[in-house]
Design an enzyme around this catalytic site. Structure first.
Site, short mmCIF file in Angstrom:
data_model
loop_
_atom_site.label_atom_id
_atom_site.label_comp_id
_atom_site.label_asym_id
_atom_site.label_seq_id
_atom_site.Cartn_x
_atom_site.Cartn_y
_atom_site.Cartn_z
N SER A 1 -13.85 -4.41 8.18
CA SER A 1 -13.09 -4.02 7.00
C SER A 1 -14.05 -3.67 5.87
CB SER A 1 -12.19 -5.17 6.56
OG SER A 1 -11.70 -4.97 5.26
N CYS B 1 -2.18 3.13 2.91
CA CYS B 1 -3.09 2.23 3.61
C CYS B 1 -4.10 3.01 4.45
CB CYS B 1 -2.31 1.25 4.47
SG CYS B 1 -3.32 -0.12 5.09
N ASP B 2 -5.14 2.30 4.81
CA ASP B 2 -6.42 2.84 5.26
C ASP B 2 -6.35 4.07 6.17
OD1 ASP B 2 -7.15 0.58 3.98
OD2 ASP B 2 -8.30 -0.29 5.62
N LYS B 3 -5.66 3.96 7.30
CA LYS B 3 -5.78 5.00 8.32
C LYS B 3 -4.97 6.24 8.01
CE LYS B 3 -8.35 1.97 10.11
NZ LYS B 3 -8.09 0.98 9.05
N GLU C 1 -10.88 -4.55 13.25
CA GLU C 1 -11.81 -4.99 12.21
C GLU C 1 -11.98 -6.50 12.29
OE1 GLU C 1 -10.70 -1.54 8.92
OE2 GLU C 1 -10.04 -3.61 8.60
N CYS D 1 0.81 -1.21 0.00
CA CYS D 1 0.00 0.00 0.00
C CYS D 1 0.85 1.27 0.00
CB CYS D 1 -0.92 0.02 1.22
SG CYS D 1 -1.87 -1.49 1.48
N CYS E 1 -5.25 -2.04 -1.29
CA CYS E 1 -6.20 -3.10 -1.65
C CYS E 1 -7.21 -2.61 -2.69
CB CYS E 1 -6.90 -3.60 -0.41
SG CYS E 1 -5.77 -4.30 0.82
N ASP F 1 -3.52 -2.85 7.66
CA ASP F 1 -4.60 -3.71 8.11
C ASP F 1 -4.50 -5.14 7.57
OD1 ASP F 1 -5.30 -1.24 9.01
OD2 ASP F 1 -7.37 -1.33 8.35
#
Length: 553
Positions: free
Chosen positions: A466, A119-121, A440, A46, A191, A78
């Site tokens: 997620s 990545c996500d956060k 998650e 990511c 992702c 994650d």
């Protein structure tokens, strides 16, 4: 300029001396100084390419008459941490990234910020920091990974998690699981489904904090470098003009972001993150707005985990710009400022729809007539909770509770085929404080799908899900168990009824009669970052933030 505090006047000679040691000359010192906060890491696809993307970004800043000052921040990934103790650190890292952006920017009196994220956060963290600082800047997403393949079929990391459940059920063998594992992730990028990273990348585009179209470009696409240069030039212009972040983060733009998330069947994590961004900006935007928006916004993007396509497919179809244009034409959005200097509608009007594309459907021929969120209340969740609706078409469910005290305990039960059709699985002590970190539950939900139980059970938790999770799932239950919420008082066999149309989640059990016998669990951590987070964190219904946001206006 803000940076004048560290570079102008005879008393700043020591600071200038230090800056000269880094290679800066007079011209560079006296130009606008732009923080490039890079969440690069080689631990994850990511973020592993962000160091390369930073170079054309800095070139663009220099070309426009600015001086880039690059800093590093962190990422907790994650997909790697999922299902382990490490996942407790994921949401907490959002706060750490936001804090680090604030500290390096304030600490060096810089004039603007570009947060380079993956990545996500890291994505909402960048927006939270900009809203908190209220200075010119933008958030740039490194882009999606390209699809993996297995037996000639495109796949994502979602299929690997589901294959774990299929292996436990004996539906596939070790060789098949390994083949799926080997084929899922072909290289750099976050992702590829409409999971949390791509959901939040779109949300920040709708908010106006990311330039339209840039976040859509896949990580390894040749156009990414040129887009980064253009962003570098753009941020210098915004600094020169003095456009600050809170001009973009408003009640109207937050509703726009929630609408785009809803229309694309995005991750329920967007509820948590948009609430957190709103709190940092001091904007009155609450959890119930997601329910109202979802009820009036159809799903018009056919994206995984419940659809057929991935983020690179959306990019080729016309991107987020096309989604926004269709929502604009339907009268579901409000025109708001963006970091490009153009309004949201001006940007959307430049949408080009690829002939024959099937990813984004006409607004009047939606994939589903209502969006993928439901905000529920009841005697189990007095402060609210979030139901994920997209993909299963169910709006009510009733069954006996199967209660687990942690994700690991539940995952063990799933892998040992201890879950029955009709159960309402309850996973507690996974909330913001109780986890801590609000993990998650993808390992559990994916294992259920892999075993063929995804449509036959419901799952509720004070943790979260997620973007790759699907099925009848309810998360963010508040108050959480660690705070003595009713979810802490549930027992095996209690009948639970979920009714999305009535916005209710209830049990017929007499929970209050059990309260006198309830004892909170001892804190899992008594020192360090996780203990500090558990002490400071707010309810999930308020974004699970740890900062002290400005008064709501």
């Amino acid at each position: 300029m803000r940076s004048d505090q560290i570079k102008k006047g005879t008393d700043r000679a020591p600071a200038r001396a230090m800056l000269r040691a880094t290679g800066l000359d007079d011209k560079q010192i006296y130009q606008p100084m732009i923080a490039v906060v890079n969440t690069w890491s080689d631990v994850t696809p990511c973020n592993m390419h962000l160091r390369d993307l930073a170079e054309p970004l800095k070139e663009g800043i220099r070309a426009a008459g600015g001086t880039p000052i690059e800093f590093g921040s962190i990422v907790v990934t994650d997909g790697i941490a999922m299902g382990s103790e490490g996942m407790k650190c994921s949401l907490i890292s959002r706060e750490a990234v936001a804090d680090s952006i604030e500290l390096v920017t304030r600490g060096h009196c810089l004039d603007g910020v570009v947060a380079l994220v993956g990545c996500d956060k890291t994505i909402p963290a960048g927006a939270m920091a900009l809203a908190r600082l209220d200075i010119p800047g933008m958030v740039i997403y490194g882009g999606s990974i390209m699809p993996g393949t297995h037996n000639g079929i495109p796949i994502t990391i979602q299929e690997v998690f589901e294959a774990v459940g299929a292996r436990a059920a004996g539906k596939i063998d070790d060789d098949e699981l390994r083949a799926i594992e080997m084929g899922a992730c072909p290289g750099a990028g976050a992702c590829g489904g409409q999971f949390t990273a791509n959901t939040m990348a779109q949300a920040l585009t709708a908010l106006g904090l990311s330039p339209m179209g840039v976040n859509d470009i896949p990580a390894v696409h040749p156009a990414k470098a040129d887009a980064m240069r253009a962003c570098g030039e753009m941020v210098v212009k915004r600094v020169t003009e003095g456009q600050s972040a809170r001009e973009m983060v408003t009640h109207e733009s937050l509703r726009n972001a929630a609408t785009v998330v809803t229309a694309t069947a995005g991750s329920t994590n967007a509820v948590l993150h948009l609430l957190a961004i709103a709190r940092e900006a001091g904007v009155d935007f609450n959890i119930d707005e997601f329910d109202e928006i979802s009820r009036h916004t159809p799903i018009i993007a056919d994206l995984k985990p419940v659809g057929r396509f991935m983020a690179p497919d959306l990019f080729l179809a016309g991107g987020t710009r096309l989604v926004i244009e269709k929502l604009r034409e339907a009268g579901r959005l409000t025109d708001t400022p963006t970091v490009s200097g153009n309004s949201l509608f001006e940007e959307a009007s430049q949408a080009v729809e690829s002939p024959g594309q099937e990813v984004v459907v006409p607004f009047d021929q939606p994939l589903e007539t209502r969006g993928g969120f439901g905000i529920l209340y009841g005697n189990i969740a007095p402060e609210g909770c979030v139901a994920k609706l997209a993909g299963h078409g169910e709006f009510s469910y009733s069954g006996p509770a199967r209660v687990y005290e942690s994700e690991e305990e539940c995952f063990h039960a799933v892998q040992n085929s201890e879950i029955n059709k009709g159960d309402v699985i309850v996973i507690r002590n996974e909330g913001p404080r109780g986890g801590p970190g609000m993990r998650e539950m993808l390992a559990v939900t994916a294992a259920l799908v892999g075993q063929g139980l995804g449509d036959d059970v419901a799952l509720m938790t004070d943790g979260r899900f997620s973007g790759a999770s699907h099925g009848f799932v309810v998360g963010h239950v508040a108050p959480e168990a660690a705070n003595g919420g009713p979810i802490a008082l549930l027992r095996d066999g209690d009948m639970i009824t979920i009714d999305v149309d009535k916005r209710r989640i209830d049990t017929d059990a007499d929970l209050e009669s059990r309260r006198a016998g309830w004892q909170p669990l001892k804190p899992a951590y008594t020192s360090g970052a996780l203990a500090k987070y558990a002490y400071l964190v707010s309810s999930a219904s308020e974004g699970a933030v740890t900062s002290f946001p400005p008064p709501i206006t």
